[in-house]
Every structure is written in C-alpha cells, then in structure tokens.
Design an enzyme around this catalytic site. Structure first.
Site, PDB file in Angstrom:
ATOM      1  N   HIS A   1      -0.731  -0.115 -10.405  1.00  0.00           N
ATOM      2  CA  HIS A   1      -2.014  -0.768  -9.055  1.00  0.00           C
ATOM      3  C   HIS A   1      -1.676  -2.408 -10.117  1.00  0.00           C
ATOM      4  CE1 HIS A   1      -3.869  -0.945  -4.890  1.00  0.00           C
ATOM      5  NE2 HIS A   1      -3.769  -2.302  -5.178  1.00  0.00           N
TER       6      HIS A   1
ATOM      7  N   GLU B   1      -4.307   7.372  -5.483  1.00  0.00           N
ATOM      8  CA  GLU B   1      -4.607   6.868  -6.616  1.00  0.00           C
ATOM      9  C   GLU B   1      -5.861   7.108  -7.661  1.00  0.00           C
ATOM     10  OE1 GLU B   1      -3.797   2.444  -5.516  1.00  0.00           O
ATOM     11  OE2 GLU B   1      -1.481   2.848  -5.693  1.00  0.00           O
TER      12      GLU B   1
ATOM     13  N   ARG C   1       1.717  -1.237  -0.096  1.00  0.00           N
ATOM     14  CA  ARG C   1       0.234   0.115   0.147  1.00  0.00           C
ATOM     15  C   ARG C   1       0.979   1.015   0.203  1.00  0.00           C
ATOM     16  NH1 ARG C   1      -3.413  -2.501  -1.842  1.00  0.00           N
ATOM     17  NH2 ARG C   1      -4.915  -3.572  -0.507  1.00  0.00           N
TER      18      ARG C   1
HETATM   19  P1  NAD Z   1      -1.606 -11.271   4.972  1.00  0.00           P
HETATM   20  O1  NAD Z   1      -2.679 -10.845   6.160  1.00  0.00           O
HETATM   21  O2  NAD Z   1      -1.342 -13.067   4.480  1.00  0.00           O
HETATM   22  O3  NAD Z   1      -0.344 -11.390   5.530  1.00  0.00           O
HETATM   23  C1  NAD Z   1       0.516  -9.813   6.214  1.00  0.00           C
HETATM   24  C2  NAD Z   1       1.668 -10.018   7.119  1.00  0.00           C
HETATM   25  O4  NAD Z   1       1.581  -8.483   7.748  1.00  0.00           O
HETATM   26  C3  NAD Z   1       0.204 -10.488   8.179  1.00  0.00           C
HETATM   27  O5  NAD Z   1       1.490 -12.010   8.531  1.00  0.00           O
HETATM   28  C4  NAD Z   1       0.467  -9.726   9.597  1.00  0.00           C
HETATM   29  O6  NAD Z   1       0.908 -10.472  10.654  1.00  0.00           O
HETATM   30  C5  NAD Z   1       2.183  -9.038   9.392  1.00  0.00           C
HETATM   31  N1  NAD Z   1       1.942  -7.153   9.957  1.00  0.00           N
HETATM   32  C6  NAD Z   1       0.488  -7.131  10.510  1.00  0.00           C
HETATM   33  N2  NAD Z   1       1.026  -5.794  10.817  1.00  0.00           N
HETATM   34  C7  NAD Z   1       2.212  -6.075  10.817  1.00  0.00           C
HETATM   35  C8  NAD Z   1       3.653  -5.163  11.258  1.00  0.00           C
HETATM   36  N3  NAD Z   1       2.591  -3.625  11.956  1.00  0.00           N
HETATM   37  N4  NAD Z   1       4.226  -5.245  10.786  1.00  0.00           N
HETATM   38  C9  NAD Z   1       4.883  -6.555  10.519  1.00  0.00           C
HETATM   39  N5  NAD Z   1       3.814  -7.320   9.736  1.00  0.00           N
HETATM   40  C10 NAD Z   1       2.828  -7.121  10.365  1.00  0.00           C
HETATM   41  O7  NAD Z   1      -1.746 -10.527   3.609  1.00  0.00           O
HETATM   42  P2  NAD Z   1      -0.921 -10.961   2.250  1.00  0.00           P
HETATM   43  O8  NAD Z   1      -1.966 -11.553   1.216  1.00  0.00           O
HETATM   44  O9  NAD Z   1       0.480 -10.817   2.493  1.00  0.00           O
HETATM   45  O10 NAD Z   1      -1.197  -9.305   1.286  1.00  0.00           O
HETATM   46  C11 NAD Z   1      -0.347  -8.356   2.251  1.00  0.00           C
HETATM   47  C12 NAD Z   1      -0.440  -7.123   1.403  1.00  0.00           C
HETATM   48  O11 NAD Z   1      -0.284  -6.760   0.136  1.00  0.00           O
HETATM   49  C13 NAD Z   1      -2.084  -6.629   2.311  1.00  0.00           C
HETATM   50  O12 NAD Z   1      -2.512  -5.804   3.229  1.00  0.00           O
HETATM   51  C14 NAD Z   1      -2.471  -5.741   0.619  1.00  0.00           C
HETATM   52  O13 NAD Z   1      -2.637  -3.963   0.922  1.00  0.00           O
HETATM   53  C15 NAD Z   1      -1.482  -5.295   0.230  1.00  0.00           C
HETATM   54  N6  NAD Z   1      -2.389  -6.149  -1.793  1.00  0.00           N
HETATM   55  C16 NAD Z   1      -1.826  -5.576  -3.247  1.00  0.00           C
HETATM   56  C17 NAD Z   1      -2.331  -6.373  -4.123  1.00  0.00           C
HETATM   57  C18 NAD Z   1      -1.390  -5.727  -5.142  1.00  0.00           C
HETATM   58  O14 NAD Z   1      -1.824  -5.344  -6.629  1.00  0.00           O
HETATM   59  N7  NAD Z   1      -0.395  -4.260  -5.310  1.00  0.00           N
HETATM   60  C19 NAD Z   1      -2.555  -6.622  -4.282  1.00  0.00           C
HETATM   61  C20 NAD Z   1      -3.379  -8.112  -3.164  1.00  0.00           C
HETATM   62  C21 NAD Z   1      -2.764  -7.652  -1.971  1.00  0.00           C
END
Ligand code: NAD
Length: 318
Positions: free
Chosen positions: A285, A266, A237
């Site tokens: 994105h 965005e 993000r």
């Molecule tokens: P997920 O929930 O599987 O993993 C997120 C991880 O972050 C978890 O393990 C959690 O414990 C950890 N976390 C939470 N707070 C934290 C902190 N303060 N410090 C360190 N780690 C922390 O999510 P995911 O499926 O791996 O997705 C991750 C991110 O990817 C989503 O939040 C989303 O913003 C982004 N995303 C982007 C796109 C894109 O098109 N660019 C698509 C999908 C997801």
C-alpha cells in the site's frame, strides 16, 4: 491551541516537516497510538489529527475539549463523523493529493509484469548472463503493450491519469464508470459497459471506490468473462477482489498476472491466498507514498486546520 497527531509515522517518517502544524499551536506528534492510549493522548487537545487511528463516539465523549478533527488521508471511515457532527466537531479530509503517484504505480506494476526488470537484474547479478551461450536471454515472457486494451473500472481522477499514461504506452483505453463523461472520449479512449471492459481488455485496472456495490467486483464469475491471460492491477482497495478466486485464476493461468498495492486486510495476513500465488506481485500500500504526494498531503492538512481557525473551513466531510 493544543494539536495532537495520533499516528504521524506513515505520513512523515522523518523526511517532511511538521512545522506547519507547530506554527499553529502546542504540537505533539505520536508515531502510532494503540486503542487503549487514544483518550489519554488526546487529553485536553482541541485539534486531533489522525490517519488510521479510530475516533469513535465513545472517544469523542471522553474527550470533550476536541473542536476539530483532521484526517491525514482521503478515506475518513476511521472517524465517527455522525458523532462528531452531533458535537459540532468538523471533520476534514484530503480529497486529492496523489493522483499521479497512484497512476504511476499502476504503470510500475504493469511494466514489472511485462519485463520483470528486477528479476532479470537479479539473474544477471548472480552470474546467469556471464554463463549464457547467447548475447541475451529472458526468464519470463516479455510483453509489448502498444495496441493492447487497458480496461479501467472507475474513471475518476486516478482512472483518467492512468488512461493518459496507458495511452503514452500506445494502449487503447476502454473505461467503465457509473457516471460516464462522454467528453473524455477520443480516438484511443472510449467508454464501455462493465461486460465490455471485462470481455475486451488485455489489462484491467481498478480505480472505483470500495462501496457495497463494488465489493468483490472481481470474482470467479467476472474473471470467467475476461480474456484468457488477462493482467489485473489493483491500486484502489483490496476488497474489490475476491482474493481466493483471483488466486485460483492465477494458478490456472486464466489470469496471467496480478499487480496489487492493496489487499483485503492490511497489513497482509500470513494466510492470504495471494501470498505465493503464481505471477502475483504485491506492494505494501505505497502508491500514495512518494515524498511529493505526502508533502502535498501535509500542506493540505495544515491548510485545513488554518481554514478551521480562520472560520473558512475547507474539505469538511460531515
Ligand atoms: P474519484 O472519486 O476521482 O474516482 C472514482 C470514480 O469511480 C468516479 O468517477 C466514480 O463515478 C466511479 N465509480 C463509483 N462507483 C462506481 C461503480 N460502482 N462502478 C464504476 N465506477 C464507479 O477517486 P480517485 O481519486 O480516482 O481514487 C480512486 C480510488 O483510489 C479511491 O477510492 C481509493 O480507494 C484509491 N486510492 C488508493 C491509493 C493507494 O495508495 N493505493 C491512494 C489514493 C486512492
């Protein structure tokens, strides 16, 4: 049942089928919906499907026939889920559909930074190679990743998929997560503190969600703690990064390059300081958007609505 999709274009610009929804009722899909048209377009529909079109308390009050809200994304902050719950309207999202696509995008940005394939191809096509005195040339530093350290902040689904790909490139992985799972550690993968990840990584890839605690996690102060010449990749993000601070660090070379699929606002604003910053590569994105991932998303969205209709609701978030 009347089903209305308010903004179907980005999920399905024409290469997927809405057939799954069409089979479930009287179906209307709008490509995009402006704020002033939301209520009239929902009309007396029972199922409303949205990607980024907001569904506020006022909208739900003005559309009393709504019984179900489906979100065509993982993030559902566009819906007032509390107001929906008060009206007993379930809101369902798509928890996961594109893990490998997003991790692959990390590699695409990283390999682009290391090899500049498109730049070199453009250079060849415009005649630079034909004019060259040697059998080869390169216009930017070429970087081998094997043995380098990939720091991953947020070691969930996408972080772990990225780690597997990074290990495939011969990199060592240093992960930081609020809830470390030590079972995942191995010869080339260990957890560290945030300070260790900042200090020891050659590449830092962001995969934590956007929370108040993670907003601006990459800023002037944290960049100071990084290795000189670090590479930063953000597919999570935009607001995880203080963009002005990153732009300045790119100009000084403290950060060698950045690969970004997300920015603070965005579509990107014309005055975003990262537009034109040195060695800054930005994609609009699209990490989530390979057809395979969108197809998976579509299927889950249909299954969510089917689950609601059969009384076995899944992926409810409120
Ligand atoms: P997920 O929930 O599987 O993993 C997120 C991880 O972050 C978890 O393990 C959690 O414990 C950890 N976390 C939470 N707070 C934290 C902190 N303060 N410090 C360190 N780690 C922390 O999510 P995911 O499926 O791996 O997705 C991750 C991110 O990817 C989503 O939040 C989303 O913003 C982004 N995303 C982007 C796109 C894109 O098109 N660019 C698509 C999908 C997801």
């Amino acid at each position: 049942m009347k089903i209305v999709v308010l903004d179907g274009y980005t999920l399905n610009p024409g290469d997927l089928s809405w057939g799954g929804f069409e089979a479930l009722g009287e179906f209307t899909c709008y490509e995009r919906t402006e704020a002033q048209d939301i209520v009239s377009r929902i009309g007396d529909a029972q199922a409303v499907i949205t990607n980024k079109t907001p569904l506020s308390r006022e909208t739900l009050e003005a559309c009393p026939s709504v019984q179900y809200i489906g979100v065509l994304a993982t993030g559902y902050n566009v819906v007032d889920t509390i107001a929906a719950a008060e009206r007993k309207i379930p809101v369902c999202n798509i928890p996961t559909y594109g893990t490998n696509s997003v991790a692959q995008m990390v590699c695409a940005h990283l390999l682009n930074i290391c090899h500049r394939v498109q730049d070199h191809s453009n250079s060849v096509l415009k005649g630079d190679w034909s004019e060259c005195a040697d059998f080869c040339y390169w216009n930017s530093p070429l970087i081998e990743l094997a043995e380098k350290t990939m720091g991953i902040i947020g070691f969930g689904r996408i972080g772990q998929a990225t780690a597997r790909m990074a290990q495939g490139l011969g990199m060592k992985v240093l992960a930081f997560d609020e809830y470390p799972n030590k079972d995942l550690e191995g010869e080339h993968l260990r957890y560290g503190t945030l300070e260790e990840v900042l200090a020891e990584s050659d590449v830092i890839s962001l995969h934590c969600p956007l929370f108040p605690s993670t907003e601006g996690i990459i800023n002037k102060d944290s960049i100071t703690k990084m290795k000189d010449g670090v590479i930063i990749i953000n597919t999570s993000r935009g607001p995880l990064i203080v963009e002005q601070d990153l732009a300045e660090a790119l100009e000084t070379g403290k950060v060698y390059a950045a690969g970004l699929d997300v920015v603070s606002t965005e579509p990107i604003q014309k005055d975003n300081p990262l537009l034109g910053a040195k060695n800054c590569f930005i994609t609009p994105h699209i990490a989530w958007a390979p057809r395979e991932a969108r197809s998976r998303l579509m299927n889950i969205a249909v299954e969510n609505l089917k689950g609601f209709l059969s009384g076995n609701i899944e992926n409810r978030v409120n």
